[in-house]
Write a protein that holds these residues in place. Structure first.
Motif, PDB file in Angstrom:
ATOM      1  N   MET A  35      32.714  11.201  62.855  1.00  0.00           N
ATOM      2  CA  MET A  35      32.947  12.643  62.954  1.00  0.00           C
ATOM      3  C   MET A  35      33.600  13.189  61.687  1.00  0.00           C
ATOM      4  SD  MET A  35      35.257  14.665  65.783  1.00  0.00           S
ATOM      5  CE  MET A  35      36.747  13.828  65.167  1.00  0.00           C
ATOM      6  N   PHE A  36      34.581  12.464  61.171  1.00  0.00           N
ATOM      7  CA  PHE A  36      35.266  12.904  59.964  1.00  0.00           C
ATOM      8  C   PHE A  36      34.317  12.935  58.770  1.00  0.00           C
ATOM      9  CE2 PHE A  36      37.703  11.873  56.106  1.00  0.00           C
ATOM     10  CZ  PHE A  36      38.598  12.934  56.102  1.00  0.00           C
ATOM     11  N   ASN A  38      31.036  13.262  58.754  1.00  0.00           N
ATOM     12  CA  ASN A  38      29.998  14.285  58.872  1.00  0.00           C
ATOM     13  C   ASN A  38      30.560  15.705  58.879  1.00  0.00           C
ATOM     14  OD1 ASN A  38      27.204  13.021  59.294  1.00  0.00           O
ATOM     15  ND2 ASN A  38      28.474  11.825  60.677  1.00  0.00           N
ATOM     16  N   SER A  39      31.876  15.841  58.968  1.00  0.00           N
ATOM     17  CA  SER A  39      32.462  17.179  58.938  1.00  0.00           C
ATOM     18  C   SER A  39      32.341  17.822  57.555  1.00  0.00           C
ATOM     19  CB  SER A  39      33.937  17.117  59.352  1.00  0.00           C
ATOM     20  OG  SER A  39      34.698  16.368  58.417  1.00  0.00           O
ATOM     21  N   PHE A  40      32.063  17.022  56.532  1.00  0.00           N
ATOM     22  CA  PHE A  40      31.897  17.547  55.165  1.00  0.00           C
ATOM     23  C   PHE A  40      30.429  17.791  54.812  1.00  0.00           C
ATOM     24  CE2 PHE A  40      35.782  14.952  55.135  1.00  0.00           C
ATOM     25  CZ  PHE A  40      36.703  15.890  54.706  1.00  0.00           C
ATOM     26  N   GLN A  43      24.370  20.871  58.255  1.00  0.00           N
ATOM     27  CA  GLN A  43      23.603  20.403  59.405  1.00  0.00           C
ATOM     28  C   GLN A  43      22.364  19.623  58.972  1.00  0.00           C
ATOM     29  OE1 GLN A  43      22.673  23.488  62.166  1.00  0.00           O
ATOM     30  NE2 GLN A  43      21.704  22.139  63.645  1.00  0.00           N
ATOM     31  N   TYR A  61      32.517  23.823  55.642  1.00  0.00           N
ATOM     32  CA  TYR A  61      31.939  23.639  56.974  1.00  0.00           C
ATOM     33  C   TYR A  61      33.042  23.554  58.037  1.00  0.00           C
ATOM     34  CZ  TYR A  61      27.951  22.416  54.045  1.00  0.00           C
ATOM     35  OH  TYR A  61      26.959  22.432  53.105  1.00  0.00           O
ATOM     36  N   ILE A  62      34.122  22.890  57.681  1.00  0.00           N
ATOM     37  CA  ILE A  62      35.256  22.809  58.612  1.00  0.00           C
ATOM     38  C   ILE A  62      35.859  24.191  58.821  1.00  0.00           C
ATOM     39  CG2 ILE A  62      37.551  21.818  58.966  1.00  0.00           C
ATOM     40  CD1 ILE A  62      36.666  19.401  57.354  1.00  0.00           C
ATOM     41  N   ALA A  65      33.561  26.242  61.013  1.00  0.00           N
ATOM     42  CA  ALA A  65      33.656  25.822  62.425  1.00  0.00           C
ATOM     43  C   ALA A  65      34.939  26.339  63.070  1.00  0.00           C
ATOM     44  CB  ALA A  65      33.599  24.300  62.518  1.00  0.00           C
TER      45      ALA A  65
END
Length: 218
Positions: A35-36, A38-40, A43, A61-62, A65
């Protein structure tokens, strides 16, 4: 010879245990790391290469969101609801338990049994009728949510306080009243400081429950 075999067996057991714990640790950490990582990513990048490292480290992106889900306002609102609901529970349950301990009557015992028996009813069983009732009276909002949490937390909290209130000497309260203290002064300055461990327990248990609850919010 036996000691040598035993030592070898112990070492082998430790190695096996280390491998098992290592595998369990990796299984636990992998979703968090996934998760960490792919948070950067965008999509499209996540779909193309979900297990690859991000091409660039960017927080846009973070940030996007957090803005979309209104993270900061939601956390602040949750903190407000939790603090007010837990405060409501602590004040009401401790004062109710104190009165039930000091007023030794059949009615006080009946009320205690009523509180205790209500602990057997899961709040999921009455959640929908309760929400419908609150909606009809215009309390399907933050104040109504605080009242609902407070009501469901009273039973267990009152039960806990009642057991510890018995250990508070009535002579201390009588001495304070003789010295001119009011009922509120006796409650806040004599009784509550003596049941701090119970108060901490009540705060922790109810704060965890209220903070982690999502059913009422739905």
């Amino acid at each position: 010879m036996n000691n040598s075999v035993q030592t070898t067996g112990q070492k082998l057991g430790k190695v096996v245990m280390f491998i098992i714990l290592l595998i369990m640790g990796l299984v636990t950490i992998f979703p968090i790391a996934f998760m960490f990582m792919n948070s950067f990513k965008s999509q499209a990048e996540i779909v193309d290469s979900p297990l690859a490292l991000p091409k660039e480290i960017t927080f846009k992106y973070i940030s996007h969101a957090m803005t979309e889900i209104k993270l900061v306002p939601s956390i602040l609102l949750t903190v407000l609801i939790t603090v007010l609901a837990v405060g409501f529970i602590v004040i009401l349950s401790s004062s109710a338990a104190w009165m039930m301990v000091r007023v030794k009557s059949k009615f006080a015992m009946f009320v205690l049994l009523l509180f205790t028996s209500s602990m057997l009813i899961p709040f999921q069983a009455v959640m929908y009728p309760l929400i419908a009732m609150f909606e009809n009276v215009g309390l399907k909002n933050v104040p109504g949510l605080i009242i609902m949490y407070g009501g469901f937390g009273l039973a267990m909290s009152t039960f806990l306080y009642h057991g510890f209130m018995k250990s508070v000497p009535a002579s201390l309260e009588e001495a304070a009243i003789i010295d001119g203290a009011s009922v509120f002064q006796v409650y806040f300055k004599i009784v509550m400081p003596l049941v701090k461990p119970t108060t901490v327990t009540v705060i922790i248990l109810n704060a965890m429950w209220v903070w982690n609850d999502y059913l009422y919010l739905s």
